[in-house]
Scaffold this active site. Structure first.
Site, PDB file in Angstrom:
ATOM      1  N   PHE A  92       0.856  -1.182   0.000  1.00  0.00           N
ATOM      2  CA  PHE A  92       0.000   0.000   0.000  1.00  0.00           C
ATOM      3  C   PHE A  92       0.893   1.234   0.000  1.00  0.00           C
ATOM      4  O   PHE A  92       2.095   1.142   0.267  1.00  0.00           O
ATOM      5  CB  PHE A  92      -0.900  -0.016   1.252  1.00  0.00           C
ATOM      6  N   GLN A 151      -8.004  14.645   3.839  1.00  0.00           N
ATOM      7  CA  GLN A 151      -7.342  13.810   2.831  1.00  0.00           C
ATOM      8  C   GLN A 151      -8.140  13.740   1.530  1.00  0.00           C
ATOM      9  O   GLN A 151      -9.348  13.506   1.549  1.00  0.00           O
ATOM     10  CB  GLN A 151      -7.158  12.391   3.364  1.00  0.00           C
ATOM     11  N   HIS A 186      -8.303  11.535  -1.753  1.00  0.00           N
ATOM     12  CA  HIS A 186      -7.826  10.252  -2.277  1.00  0.00           C
ATOM     13  C   HIS A 186      -7.509  10.434  -3.757  1.00  0.00           C
ATOM     14  O   HIS A 186      -8.301  11.019  -4.488  1.00  0.00           O
ATOM     15  CB  HIS A 186      -8.896   9.179  -2.094  1.00  0.00           C
ATOM     16  N   LEU A 218     -14.978   5.475  -4.414  1.00  0.00           N
ATOM     17  CA  LEU A 218     -13.582   5.091  -4.177  1.00  0.00           C
ATOM     18  C   LEU A 218     -13.123   3.955  -5.095  1.00  0.00           C
ATOM     19  O   LEU A 218     -13.830   2.975  -5.295  1.00  0.00           O
ATOM     20  CB  LEU A 218     -13.446   4.644  -2.716  1.00  0.00           C
ATOM     21  N   GLU A 264      -6.721   2.063  -3.199  1.00  0.00           N
ATOM     22  CA  GLU A 264      -5.276   2.139  -3.376  1.00  0.00           C
ATOM     23  C   GLU A 264      -4.703   0.746  -3.638  1.00  0.00           C
ATOM     24  O   GLU A 264      -3.651   0.590  -4.261  1.00  0.00           O
ATOM     25  CB  GLU A 264      -4.685   2.707  -2.072  1.00  0.00           C
ATOM     26  N   ARG A 279      -0.907   9.230  -0.264  1.00  0.00           N
ATOM     27  CA  ARG A 279      -2.045   9.816  -0.960  1.00  0.00           C
ATOM     28  C   ARG A 279      -1.900  11.308  -1.241  1.00  0.00           C
ATOM     29  O   ARG A 279      -2.306  11.786  -2.304  1.00  0.00           O
ATOM     30  CB  ARG A 279      -3.313   9.567  -0.142  1.00  0.00           C
ATOM     31  N   ARG A 310      -2.948  10.602   6.320  1.00  0.00           N
ATOM     32  CA  ARG A 310      -3.120   9.218   6.748  1.00  0.00           C
ATOM     33  C   ARG A 310      -2.626   8.248   5.672  1.00  0.00           C
ATOM     34  O   ARG A 310      -2.841   8.476   4.486  1.00  0.00           O
ATOM     35  CB  ARG A 310      -4.599   8.934   7.006  1.00  0.00           C
TER      36      ARG A 310
END
Lengths: 620, 256
Positions: free
Chosen positions: A171, A284, A286, A296, A299, A330, A430
Site C-alpha cells: 500500500f 485527505q 484520495h 472510491l 489504493e 495519498r 493518513r
C-alpha cells in the site's frame, strides 16, 4: 401492497427497567438516586419517562469503532447501548476497500526483510509529515497484528496466501506488503463480523435515532438527546460515559468518496458541548476516485500493480515520487494528479487513467472484484479491457475531536474514537490501511479506558433527570421553531454552495487570497441558515429536517476547517499552501486546536508528542 | 424522463403515485433522481440511503417491478429498456398503476414488508430471520495466531460473505410474499455461510433451518439470485443444504 401502521415502540429495553439499573461500582449511591426518582415520579409524567433511557455507556455511531467498543464494554458486564442514525450495517465503514495494516510479516519485504511494528510506526509517522502523536502511533502499530487476528477469530473472511495465512498487499507509503485484506471488501467483511458479534450479545441498538445534543452538567457529560426519526419523538439518554464514534465529515465537500451520511455530526456535537477539535485543516483527498461519482477506487489497485497514466500516455508519477512512483502516499499522488490536470495533461473534463489491464483478468477478478463491479456499474468501464477514469476526491478527515490515546477529551465522561476523533495517529496525512486499523484498535482500547474509569468509581451522580428533560425540551422547541419558519431559503441550494466553496477554496491546493474569499462565503451561508424553510411540517420521518440539522453541523465544521487552514502558514501533508510551499517545523510542528468561544470559533495550538522518530525531510 | 413514485404515510386512506419530470444529469441513478424529487418537488419524500456506491444495502426498493438498489440503477438504461430481469411472478409485480416504461421509471417500496412511509419499509422481519440463524462464528478453540485457511476454500465462502443484507431477495421471493414465517433467502444464505466456514465448529448449523419454514419452504423460483446486487446465490445454498440434510438423514436411517 402490504401497509401497516408504524410500530410505535421499537425500543429494545423497557425504559422503567433501565431506570432501575445500577452502576456496579456505586450501588449505594445509586439506590439513593433511584429512590429519589421514585419520590419525584409525580412530577415526572410517564410520558417523559418513556423517553429517557439509562445505561452505563452510550455509544453514538454503529460503525467499526462503535461496534468494537460496544463488545468491549458489554463483555465487562456494563450496560451499553448503541445509537445510530442508520442501521449499523449502513455505516460508512462498510465501504472501506483495500485493507488493514498490521506487521504480521506474512509476506516478506524486498530481499527477504521482515516487517515489524516499529517500521509500521515509522512509515505512519513519516506519512503523517511528523504531525502524528508518536505515543498513539506506537499503540496502534503494536496492537495491529493482534487486532487483525482478533477479527479473524471473530469470523472475518480475510484473503489468504497459499500457506493459509492472512494475505497482505503493498500500500502507499509503506515499506512492506503490510495491508491485510478481504479482496477489496475489507470494511464490509469487518463490519459484518463485528455486527454479528454485537447481535450475538443482544446489545441494544437504537437505530434511526439522530443525536441532537450532548447533555452536560457540572462540566461532566451525562448523556445525550436524540430524535427518533420514525416517530419524531425526542429521547434522552443518561450514561456514565458517552463515546462518540460517528465517522468523518466528507460531505462538506462536493466530490467525496464518503457515504452521504458522513456529515460530521459527532465533531459538531462535541464542539457545541465545549470540546475542542484538533487539526481540522487536514483533509485527505484520495488520488483515485471514479470520475464523476467519486466512488472510491482502492489504493489496493495500485498495490496490486495498477499505474496512473495521463492523456499523453505517460506514466507520470516518476516526476513526483521517483522511488515510490504510483505507491507514494495519498497526499503526494493526489497533488500529482491535480497538477497533471491543471497543466493540461489530463483528459477533457479533468481526469487521468488508472490502468489495470496488464494485471490480467484472473488477478482482477480475484483481488479487485468490487472495484471492477463499481467501474462497470458507475462508469460503464470494465477494467479488464479499459483503463478506469479517475480523479482525486475528498476521502478522509484526519482532524476531529481532540482526544488523547485513551479517547478522553476535555469533557469528563465524554470519549471519542475512530474518524470523528483526532487521537492523532494520522497527523497531516493518513496512510492507506491505517484507518480501518485505527477504528478497531481504538474501539477496543477506548472501551477499556471507559471500563477502567467506571470501575474506579468515577461514575457521577445519576440523578440527572431534570438536566436531560431540560435538554429534551430545548431540542423540541428548537425543532418546532425551525418547522414553523415562513422564510424562503432553500437548504439544498445552500448545501450545494457550501460544498462548492469548500472544494474550490479549501481543496488540495490552498492560498490566502482564495481562502479569504472562502471564509466570506461561509459567513454568508451561515447567515442564511436561519432563513431556511422546510415544507414538510411533520416531525415524524421528516428527512428534510434531518438534512437541515446535518447542514447546520457541516457549516460549523466548515468554519473550523477554514480558520485552521488559513492560520497554518506552511505546507504539511494534505495541507498544501501555494503561498507557503515548505514545511515549517519551527512555527508549525504543533496541533491546531479549534474551539467555540462566545459562539465564535477560536484557534490555538498544542504540542505534538514526538518520540522515536525525529522530523526529517519527507521524500518518497 | 419521469419518475413515478409510490407515496404513502400513516393516516392516508390509500397510497398514491406522484409523477415528476426529471432534469437530466449525466449518468443519473435512481437514487439521484429521488434526491432531485425531494429537493425540487416535495421535501417530504422519504427513502433510505447511505453509501450511494452499492455496498451498504440501505436503498433496496422495487424499481420497474424489480427489487434493486436505487444507487446502482441507471435511469437512462432503464428507459432504454436495458437491465430487464424476468422474475418468476408474484402479486407485488402485478401492475397496479399505469406507467410507460419508455418515459417513466416506476419506484415502489420493497415488497413483502410493511410500508412505514413512501419508500421506507420496516425490515424487522428480515433481521429477525437473520438473528434466528445465530449468525456468528462458533469456533472450536482459539489459536494464538490466525486460523490457517486454504485459499481454495475462499471463493465458495465469499459467494455468501458478499451479502450486504439489503433484503432485495426477500422482496423478490414469491414464498416470502405468501408465507410471513418463511425465513427467507438471505437468512438461509447466511446460515449456509457459517455452515461452510472451515473455522466453524457447530456441525448442526443446517439443522437450525431444518423446519417447515426453513430450507424446505423454498420453491426454487430463483428470483433471489437474479436480483442480488452482489451475485449471492441463496438458491444454491438452499439446494446444497437440502441435499446434505437428506444425505445425513439417509445415513442415520441406514444405521438404524
Amino acid at each position: 401492497m402490504d401497509i401497516k401502521p408504524l410500530e410505535k415502540e421499537k425500543i429494545p429495553y423497557s425504559e422503567l427497567e433501565e431506570l432501575e439499573k445500577e452502576c456496579p461500582s456505586q450501588e449505594k449511591e445509586k439506590k439513593n438516586g433511584i429512590s429519589s426518582l421514585d419520590d419525584e415520579k409525580e412530577i415526572i409524567s410517564k410520558n417523559i419517562l418513556s423517553n429517557i433511557h439509562q445505561y452505563d455507556v452510550i455509544i453514538i455511531g454503529g460503525g467499526l469503532t462503535g461496534l468494537r467498543a460496544a463488545l468491549q464494554v458489554s463483555d465487562a458486564q456494563l450496560k451499553v447501548a448503541i445509537i445510530s442514525k442508520v442501521h449499523p450495517l449502513r455505516s460508512h465503514s462498510v465501504a472501506a476497500q483495500g485493507g488493514m495494516n498490521a506487521s504480521l510479516a506474512n509476506v516478506p519485504g524486498e530481499n527477504e526483510t521482515v516487517d515489524n511494528w516499529k517500521i509500521h510506526a515509522y512509515d505512519t509517522v513519516k506519512g503523517s509529515d511528523y504531525l502524528a502523536d508518536q505515543d498513539a502511533v506506537e499503540i496502534m502499530c503494536r496492537e495491529a497484528p493482534s487486532t487483525v487476528i482478533e477479527l479473524e477469530h471473530m469470523g472475518t473472511a480475510w484473503s489468504r496466501l497459499e500457506n493459509g495465512k492472512i494475505a497482505q498487499r503493498p500500500f502507499g507509503g509503506a515499506g512492506f506488503p503490510r495491508t491485510c485484506y478481504a479482496a477489496d471488501r475489507t470494511g464490509h467483511n469487518a463490519l459484518h463480523t463485528l455486527y454479528e458479534q454485537v447481535i450475538s450479545r443482544d446489545i441494544p441498538i437504537y437505530e434511526d435515532f439522530f443525536v441532537t445534543s450532548l447533555v452536560t452538567e457540572n462540566e461532566y457529560c451525562v448523556g445525550c438527546t436524540a430524535l427518533e426519526i420514525l416517530t419524531g419523538k425526542i429521547h434522552g439518554f443518561l450514561a456514565s460515559a458517552v463515546l462518540m464514534a460517528t465517522g468523518g465529515f466528507g460531505r462538506l465537500f462536493n466530490s467525496s468518496t464518503n457515504a452521504l451520511i458522513n456529515t460530521g455530526d459527532g465533531q459538531s456535537l462535541a464542539l457545541n458541548a465545549g470540546v475542542s477539535l484538533k487539526d481540522m485543516e487536514f483533509v485527505q483527498f484520495h488520488p483515485t476516485t471514479l470520475y464523476g461519482t467519486n466512488i472510491l477506487i482502492t489504493e489496493g489497485a495500485r498495490g496490486e500493480g495498477g499505474i496512473l497514466i495521463n492523456k499523453n500516455g505517460e506514466r507520470f508519477m516518476g516526476n513526483y515520487a521517483p522511488n515510490s512512483l504510483d505507491l507514494a502516499p495519498r497526499d503526494v499522488v493526489a497533488r500529482a494528479i491535480d497538477t497533471e490536470i491543471a497543466e493540461g495533461r489530463g483528459f477533457k473534463g479533468g481526469y487521468v487513467h488508472l490502468d489495470l489491464r496488464h494485471l490480467g483478468e484472473e488477478l482482477i477478478k480475484e483481488r479487485l472484484p468490487g472495484i471492477r463491479q463499481i467501474s462497470i456499474d458507475f462508469a460503464g468501464v470494465d477494467p479488464i479491457n479499459e483503463p478506469i477514469p479517475i480523479q482525486p476526491g475528498q476521502h478522509y478527515s484526519m482532524g476531529g475531536i481532540d482526544a488523547d490515546k485513551d479517547g478522553k477529551t476535555s469533557l469528563k465522561g465524554f470519549y471519542a474514537a475512530g474518524e470523528c476523533a483526532c487521537i492523532s495517529v494520522h497527523g497531516a496525512n493518513r496512510l492507506g490501511g491505517n484507518s480501518l486499523l485505527e477504528t478497531v484498535v481504538f474501539g477496543r482500547m477506548v472501551g477499556d479506558a471507559i471500563i477502567e474509569e467506571i470501575s474506579k468509581g468515577s461514575c457521577k451522580e445519576q440523578n440527572n433527570l431534570e438536566t436531560v428533560q431540560k435538554a429534551i425540551t430545548e431540542i423540541d422547541s428548537k425543532l418546532k421553531i425551525i418547522l414553523s419558519r415562513n422564510t424562503s431559503e432553500n437548504q439544498f441550494k445552500i448545501k450545494e454552495s457550501l460544498n462548492n466553496t469548500m472544494s474550490s477554496k479549501f481543496g488540495i491546493f490552498r492560498d490566502r487570497v482564495v481562502m479569504e474569499k472562502g471564509i466570506l462565503e461561509i459567513e454568508e451561508i451561515k447567515k442564511k441558515l436561519s432563513q431556511i424553510k422546510i415544507d414538510n411540517k411533520k416531525l415524524a420521518l421528516n428527512q428534510a429536517i434531518i438534512r437541515f440539522l446535518e447542514l447546520e453541523y457541516l457549516v460549523q465544521l466548515a468554519e473550523t476547517v477554514a480558520f485552521a487552514a488559513m492560520k497554518r502558514e506552511e505546507s504539511r501533508g494534505s495541507h498544501t499552501r501555494t503561498d507557503y510551499p515548505s514545511r515549517d517545523d519551527k512555527k508549525f510542528l504543533k496541533h491546531t486546536i479549534t474551539s467555540l468561544q462566545n459562539k465564535k470559533i477560536s484557534v490555538s495550538y498544542k504540542p505534538v508528542v514526538l518520540g522515536m522518530f525525529k522530523p526529517q525531510e519527507r521524500v518518497y | 424522463m419521469k419518475l413515478k413514485v409510490f407515496r404513502y404515510h400513516e393516516g392516508m386512506s390509500a397510497p398514491h403515485y406522484d409523477t415528476f419530470s426529471l432534469e437530466e444529469e449525466p449518468s443519473m441513478t435512481v437514487l439521484r433522481a429521488l434526491f432531485q424529487f425531494q429537493e425540487q418537488f416535495d421535501d417530504s419524500l422519504a427513502f433510505q440511503y447511505s453509501c450511494r456506491g452499492s455496498v451498504c444495502g440501505a436503498c433496496a426498493m422495487l424499481i420497474n417491478k424489480v427489487p434493486r438498489l436505487a444507487c446502482r440503477t441507471q435511469v437512462a438504461s432503464l428507459l432504454k429498456g436495458e437491465q430487464q430481469i424476468a422474475l418468476s411472478p408474484y402479486p407485488a409485480l402485478e401492475e397496479k398503476v399505469g406507467w410507460d416504461p419508455s418515459q417513466e421509471v416506476l419506484v415502489e417500496p420493497l415488497p413483502h414488508f410493511p410500508v412505514v412511509k413512501d419508500l421506507i419499509v420496516d425490515r424487522n422481519a428480515f433481521f429477525k430471520s437473520y438473528k434466528f440463524m445465530e449468525p456468528v462464528i462458533k469456533p472450536e478453540s482459539i489459536p494464538p495466531k490466525e486460523n490457517l485457511m486454504d485459499p481454495s476454500d475462499l471463493p465458495d465462502l465469499e459467494l455468501y460473505t458478499n451479502c450486504i443484507l439489503c433484503a432485495a431477495c426477500y422482496g423478490a421471493c414469491p414464498v416470502d410474499g405468501e408465507n410471513k414465517d418463511y425465513l427467507g433467502p438471505a437468512a438461509l444464505a447466511k446460515l449456509y455461510r457459517f455452515h461452510i466456514d472451515p473455522r466453524d465448529a457447530d456441525n448442526r448449523r443446517l439443522e437450525k433451518a431444518d423446519i417447515n419454514n426453513g430450507w424446505w419452504a423454498c420453491d426454487f423460483h430463483g428470483n433471489c439470485r437474479q436480483v442480488c446486487p452482489k451475485g449471492v446465490p441463496p438458491i444454491m445454498a438452499i439446494g446444497q443444504a437440502q441435499a446434505e440434510l437428506m444425505e445425513k438423514k439417509e445415513k442415520s436411517e441406514d444405521k438404524k
